[in-house]
Enzyme design. Structure first.
Site, PDB file in Angstrom:
ATOM      1  N   GLN A 189      22.270 -29.095  -8.854  1.00 25.33           N
ATOM      2  CA  GLN A 189      21.309 -28.185  -8.233  1.00 25.33           C
ATOM      3  C   GLN A 189      22.011 -27.210  -7.297  1.00 25.33           C
ATOM      4  OE1 GLN A 189      17.283 -29.289  -6.468  1.00 25.33           O
ATOM      5  NE2 GLN A 189      18.533 -29.183  -4.621  1.00 25.33           N
ATOM      6  N   HIS A 205      17.939 -35.105   4.919  1.00 27.31           N
ATOM      7  CA  HIS A 205      17.338 -33.823   5.255  1.00 27.31           C
ATOM      8  C   HIS A 205      17.685 -33.412   6.693  1.00 27.31           C
ATOM      9  CE1 HIS A 205      14.308 -35.290   2.170  1.00 27.31           C
ATOM     10  NE2 HIS A 205      14.652 -34.115   1.668  1.00 27.31           N
ATOM     11  N   GLN A 215       9.002 -28.303 -11.156  1.00 25.65           N
ATOM     12  CA  GLN A 215      10.249 -29.014 -11.435  1.00 25.65           C
ATOM     13  C   GLN A 215      10.018 -30.454 -11.855  1.00 25.65           C
ATOM     14  OE1 GLN A 215      11.612 -28.294  -7.253  1.00 25.65           O
ATOM     15  NE2 GLN A 215      12.469 -30.358  -7.394  1.00 25.65           N
ATOM     16  N   SER A 232      17.320 -40.834  -0.566  1.00 25.62           N
ATOM     17  CA  SER A 232      16.451 -40.053  -1.432  1.00 25.62           C
ATOM     18  C   SER A 232      15.010 -40.393  -1.090  1.00 25.62           C
ATOM     19  CB  SER A 232      16.722 -40.379  -2.905  1.00 25.62           C
ATOM     20  OG  SER A 232      15.715 -39.823  -3.732  1.00 25.62           O
ATOM     21  N   SER A 233      14.137 -39.406  -1.206  1.00 29.97           N
ATOM     22  CA  SER A 233      12.718 -39.671  -0.981  1.00 29.97           C
ATOM     23  C   SER A 233      12.167 -40.633  -2.010  1.00 29.97           C
ATOM     24  CB  SER A 233      11.933 -38.351  -1.019  1.00 29.97           C
ATOM     25  OG  SER A 233      12.363 -37.488   0.007  1.00 29.97           O
ATOM     26  N   VAL A 290      24.304 -38.125   2.543  1.00 29.36           N
ATOM     27  CA  VAL A 290      24.074 -39.146   3.568  1.00 29.36           C
ATOM     28  C   VAL A 290      23.622 -40.422   2.870  1.00 29.36           C
ATOM     29  CG1 VAL A 290      22.732 -39.783   5.608  1.00 29.36           C
ATOM     30  CG2 VAL A 290      23.481 -37.415   5.293  1.00 29.36           C
ATOM     31  N   GLY A 294      21.711 -30.349  -0.032  1.00 27.96           N
ATOM     32  CA  GLY A 294      22.547 -31.544  -0.067  1.00 27.96           C
ATOM     33  C   GLY A 294      23.442 -31.583  -1.289  1.00 27.96           C
ATOM     34  N   PHE A 338       8.646 -35.621   2.924  1.00 28.62           N
ATOM     35  CA  PHE A 338       8.980 -37.041   3.054  1.00 28.62           C
ATOM     36  C   PHE A 338      10.430 -37.157   3.513  1.00 28.62           C
ATOM     37  CE2 PHE A 338       9.086 -41.592   2.107  1.00 28.62           C
ATOM     38  CZ  PHE A 338       7.854 -41.948   2.621  1.00 28.62           C
ATOM     39  N   LEU A 339      10.681 -36.577   4.663  1.00 26.14           N
ATOM     40  CA  LEU A 339      12.038 -36.360   5.148  1.00 26.14           C
ATOM     41  C   LEU A 339      12.758 -37.648   5.518  1.00 26.14           C
ATOM     42  CD1 LEU A 339      11.262 -33.288   7.437  1.00 26.14           C
ATOM     43  CD2 LEU A 339      11.925 -33.296   5.025  1.00 26.14           C
TER      44      LEU A 339
END
Length: 281
Positions: free
Chosen positions: A153, A37, A61, A185-186, A176, A147, A32-33
């Protein structure tokens, strides 16, 4: 652009790159770019001869199966974006490929995985390091790009790579943002219109923190200022706020005298958003 769905296909394709003496840059994603990304893809293309993107929604996760099921997916759109960007290979494994039947091996950073956002989402970073380690073993990239929005992370993965002596250079890409300041964010697509507007409180809080840092505050004063901004938005529920030394993520006590990473976890309904900023006095 080559699309590989099995480990054998991926390794064979990477092998051809290696035979030609080419370097490989990798961008691991869950699909879901968005523009964030794609900025990492552009960075990878500038640093390596060949660019590999993985798309895998990693179940380990996610603490909540409903969150996993609701995670947005659009394979056709993703592939169109990657093809237009000039990506050389896309690795798209299924769950059984990444976690074979009988699988029982995990990878975990014992301290970094269980502090800060790791306390908000127990087990999350263990799932991240386990899947990233497996992806690195399959692709064996020279460089990999993540990112900075997911700041903890990024530090977790750097620690894993260093501890396990992996020959991969980890490079962070600048966060971004949407024109109004919301970090891409997705998960943003899942926000209701009122919650999407309310989510701007994250960037407002970080902007406030950056301004306050010029006054050389204590960690407590900075925290209180951020909490106050978040509390001004009734639709926002603060789940985590961490202020730590930027490189080590160790706690800061007293005056802030060096670079500090501010990491926010804020819920809007059942959607948890994160944002971060490294600030200096």
């Amino acid at each position: 652009m080559k699309i590989c769905r099995t480990v054998a296909e991926c390794r064979a394709a990477i092998g051809e790159f290696r035979k030609a003496g080419e370097t490989v840059g990798m961008v691991p994603t869950m699909g879901f770019l968005h523009a964030g990304h794609m900025s990492l893809v552009a960075l990878a293309k500038s640093r390596a001869d060949r660019t590999v993107v993985s798309i895998f929604v990693n179940p380990t996760q996610f603490g909540d199966s409903a969150d996993l099921d609701a995670y947005p997916r659009d394979e056709t759109r993703d592939l169109e974006m990657l093809r237009a960007a000039g990506v050389d290979l896309v690795f798209m494994p299924d769950v059984d490929t990444m976690y074979p039947p009988g699988d029982e091996t995990i990878v975990e950073t014992t301290r970094l995985a269980n502090i800060m956002h790791g306390q908000v989402r127990p087990g999350h970073f263990r799932g991240v390091t386990t899947v990233v380690c497996r992806l690195f073993n399959i692709v064996q990239p020279d460089t990999a790009f993540f990112g900075e929005k997911d700041y903890q992370q990024l530090q977790v993965i750097k620690r894993m790579v260093a501890d396990l002596h992996m020959p991969v250079k980890i490079i962070g890409g600048t966060t971004v943002r949407e024109p109004d300041g919301l970090a891409m964010s997705s998960r943003n697509v899942r926000l209701s219109a009122p919650d999407r507007a309310a989510a701007l409180v994250l960037s407002r809080a970080l902007n406030k923190a950056e301004t306050i840092m010029t006054q050389h505050p204590t960690q407590r004063a900075l925290r209180e200022a951020i909490v106050s901004v978040i509390a001004s938005e009734p639709r926002a529920a603060l789940k985590g706020l961490d202020i730590a030394a930027a490189e080590s993520l160790t706690e800061i006590d007293g005056p802030l005298t060096g670079p500090a990473a501010i990491m926010l976890s804020v819920a809007f309904g059942d959607i948890l958003l994160i944002d971060q900023r490294v600030v200096t006095p």
